[in-house]
Design a protein around this motif. Sequence first.
Motif, PDB file in Angstrom:
ATOM      1  N   ALA A 190       0.830  -1.210   0.000  1.00  0.00           N
ATOM      2  CA  ALA A 190       0.000   0.000   0.000  1.00  0.00           C
ATOM      3  C   ALA A 190       0.863   1.257   0.000  1.00  0.00           C
ATOM      4  N   SER A 191       1.998   1.222   0.678  1.00  0.00           N
ATOM      5  CA  SER A 191       2.888   2.393   0.716  1.00  0.00           C
ATOM      6  C   SER A 191       3.409   2.729  -0.676  1.00  0.00           C
ATOM      7  N   ALA A 192       3.673   1.720  -1.498  1.00  0.00           N
ATOM      8  CA  ALA A 192       4.142   1.958  -2.868  1.00  0.00           C
ATOM      9  C   ALA A 192       3.033   2.595  -3.704  1.00  0.00           C
ATOM     10  N   ILE A 193       1.811   2.116  -3.531  1.00  0.00           N
ATOM     11  CA  ILE A 193       0.688   2.684  -4.283  1.00  0.00           C
ATOM     12  C   ILE A 193       0.451   4.126  -3.850  1.00  0.00           C
ATOM     13  N   ARG A 194       0.528   4.398  -2.560  1.00  0.00           N
ATOM     14  CA  ARG A 194       0.370   5.786  -2.077  1.00  0.00           C
ATOM     15  C   ARG A 194       1.411   6.698  -2.724  1.00  0.00           C
ATOM     16  N   ARG A 195       2.660   6.239  -2.770  1.00  0.00           N
ATOM     17  CA  ARG A 195       3.735   7.030  -3.375  1.00  0.00           C
ATOM     18  C   ARG A 195       3.464   7.245  -4.864  1.00  0.00           C
ATOM     19  N   GLN A 196       3.013   6.204  -5.558  1.00  0.00           N
ATOM     20  CA  GLN A 196       2.734   6.320  -6.991  1.00  0.00           C
ATOM     21  C   GLN A 196       1.592   7.294  -7.260  1.00  0.00           C
ATOM     22  N   VAL A 197       0.526   7.213  -6.465  1.00  0.00           N
ATOM     23  CA  VAL A 197      -0.595   8.150  -6.623  1.00  0.00           C
ATOM     24  C   VAL A 197      -0.113   9.576  -6.364  1.00  0.00           C
ATOM     25  N   ASP A 198       0.705   9.768  -5.341  1.00  0.00           N
ATOM     26  CA  ASP A 198       1.269  11.095  -5.059  1.00  0.00           C
ATOM     27  C   ASP A 198       2.118  11.595  -6.226  1.00  0.00           C
ATOM     28  N   ASP A 199       2.927  10.705  -6.808  1.00  0.00           N
ATOM     29  CA  ASP A 199       3.771  11.084  -7.948  1.00  0.00           C
ATOM     30  C   ASP A 199       2.922  11.523  -9.138  1.00  0.00           C
ATOM     31  N   VAL A 200       1.877  10.757  -9.442  1.00  0.00           N
ATOM     32  CA  VAL A 200       1.004  11.106 -10.568  1.00  0.00           C
ATOM     33  C   VAL A 200       0.316  12.450 -10.293  1.00  0.00           C
ATOM     34  N   THR A 201      -0.208  12.619  -9.089  1.00  0.00           N
ATOM     35  CA  THR A 201      -0.888  13.863  -8.724  1.00  0.00           C
ATOM     36  C   THR A 201       0.059  15.057  -8.867  1.00  0.00           C
ATOM     37  N   ARG A 202       1.291  14.881  -8.423  1.00  0.00           N
ATOM     38  CA  ARG A 202       2.288  15.957  -8.496  1.00  0.00           C
ATOM     39  C   ARG A 202       2.650  16.293  -9.946  1.00  0.00           C
ATOM     40  N   ASP A 203       2.806  15.267 -10.789  1.00  0.00           N
ATOM     41  CA  ASP A 203       3.344  15.472 -12.133  1.00  0.00           C
ATOM     42  C   ASP A 203       2.304  15.721 -13.222  1.00  0.00           C
ATOM     43  N   VAL A 204       1.046  15.411 -12.987  1.00  0.00           N
ATOM     44  CA  VAL A 204       0.047  15.399 -14.069  1.00  0.00           C
ATOM     45  C   VAL A 204      -0.056  16.738 -14.797  1.00  0.00           C
ATOM     46  N   ALA A 205       0.016  17.839 -14.113  1.00  0.00           N
ATOM     47  CA  ALA A 205      -0.168  19.140 -14.748  1.00  0.00           C
ATOM     48  C   ALA A 205       1.029  19.570 -15.587  1.00  0.00           C
ATOM     49  N   ARG A 206       2.166  18.916 -15.397  1.00  0.00           N
ATOM     50  CA  ARG A 206       3.351  19.346 -16.141  1.00  0.00           C
ATOM     51  C   ARG A 206       3.924  18.276 -17.067  1.00  0.00           C
ATOM     52  N   LEU A 207       3.178  17.218 -17.297  1.00  0.00           N
ATOM     53  CA  LEU A 207       3.669  16.150 -18.175  1.00  0.00           C
ATOM     54  C   LEU A 207       3.924  16.641 -19.594  1.00  0.00           C
ATOM     55  N   ASP A 208       3.125  17.599 -20.055  1.00  0.00           N
ATOM     56  CA  ASP A 208       3.336  18.100 -21.417  1.00  0.00           C
ATOM     57  C   ASP A 208       4.688  18.790 -21.563  1.00  0.00           C
ATOM     58  N   LEU A 209       5.262  19.246 -20.467  1.00  0.00           N
ATOM     59  CA  LEU A 209       6.582  19.887 -20.509  1.00  0.00           C
ATOM     60  C   LEU A 209       7.718  18.874 -20.654  1.00  0.00           C
ATOM     61  N   GLU A 210       7.417  17.599 -20.450  1.00  0.00           N
ATOM     62  CA  GLU A 210       8.441  16.561 -20.550  1.00  0.00           C
ATOM     63  C   GLU A 210       8.751  16.192 -21.999  1.00  0.00           C
ATOM     64  N   GLY A 211       7.898  16.561 -22.927  1.00  0.00           N
ATOM     65  CA  GLY A 211       8.161  16.257 -24.322  1.00  0.00           C
ATOM     66  C   GLY A 211       7.153  15.355 -24.992  1.00  0.00           C
ATOM     67  N   PHE A 212       6.042  15.081 -24.326  1.00  0.00           N
ATOM     68  CA  PHE A 212       4.977  14.308 -24.958  1.00  0.00           C
ATOM     69  C   PHE A 212       4.311  15.156 -26.039  1.00  0.00           C
ATOM     70  N   ALA A 213       3.943  14.527 -27.150  1.00  0.00           N
ATOM     71  CA  ALA A 213       3.189  15.223 -28.192  1.00  0.00           C
ATOM     72  C   ALA A 213       1.775  15.523 -27.695  1.00  0.00           C
ATOM     73  N   ALA A 214       1.234  14.631 -26.864  1.00  0.00           N
ATOM     74  CA  ALA A 214      -0.082  14.819 -26.255  1.00  0.00           C
ATOM     75  C   ALA A 214      -0.144  14.002 -24.977  1.00  0.00           C
ATOM     76  N   VAL A 215      -0.893  14.510 -24.017  1.00  0.00           N
ATOM     77  CA  VAL A 215      -1.122  13.811 -22.752  1.00  0.00           C
ATOM     78  C   VAL A 215      -2.627  13.788 -22.528  1.00  0.00           C
ATOM     79  N   HIS A 216      -3.159  12.598 -22.280  1.00  0.00           N
ATOM     80  CA  HIS A 216      -4.592  12.426 -22.039  1.00  0.00           C
ATOM     81  C   HIS A 216      -4.771  11.908 -20.618  1.00  0.00           C
ATOM     82  N   VAL A 217      -5.562  12.618 -19.823  1.00  0.00           N
ATOM     83  CA  VAL A 217      -5.739  12.282 -18.415  1.00  0.00           C
ATOM     84  C   VAL A 217      -7.112  11.650 -18.206  1.00  0.00           C
TER      85      VAL A 217
END
Length: 185
Positions: free
Chosen positions: A135-162
Amino acid sequence: MITSVGQEMASRPTRIGIPAGALVVLIGAAASGKSTFAARQFDGDWIVASDRLRVELTGATPDDVVFAELHRRVQAALVAGRTVVVDATNTDWMWRAELLADARRGGHPAIGIVFNLPLDICLARNAARSRTVPASAIRRQVDDVTRDVARLDLEGFAAVHVLGSVADVDAASLEIEKGPVARAL
């Protein structure tokens, strides 16, 4: 460009376009529905899945060996001009950067599909699995996604679908382009 599939706005697409020869990176916590979505939406030959590789490489294989093989297979698919789908959590930005660099090197567009599901759904689904993730790994992963979702397009993706809910995941449909390999600019 980040689009949130399923939001009640006329300008938001419910179809996700996948160019021929693209790198598709599924991003989300364990038990967020990535593998089920991939199996339902993509040709099985296109999917390179970390969980499947763990089994194929005899179960107790260390993560570094599994991900080295995953990376090798992704590179081979891109070199061959094939569309490839990376089915792993992909919640670490450094791992995504490696994948995006491979796509860029070959001139392939990279599409991110984010499974931004609530923690309680991921934990409940995980509890129902035969092979669970801590469960601790899933909590960390959910936190990572929540933190990064708004800036994924800055990483170089042509498109990001949430996809932000189970209903969004279930309602999403893909439009896979046929024809010559699309090259990123």
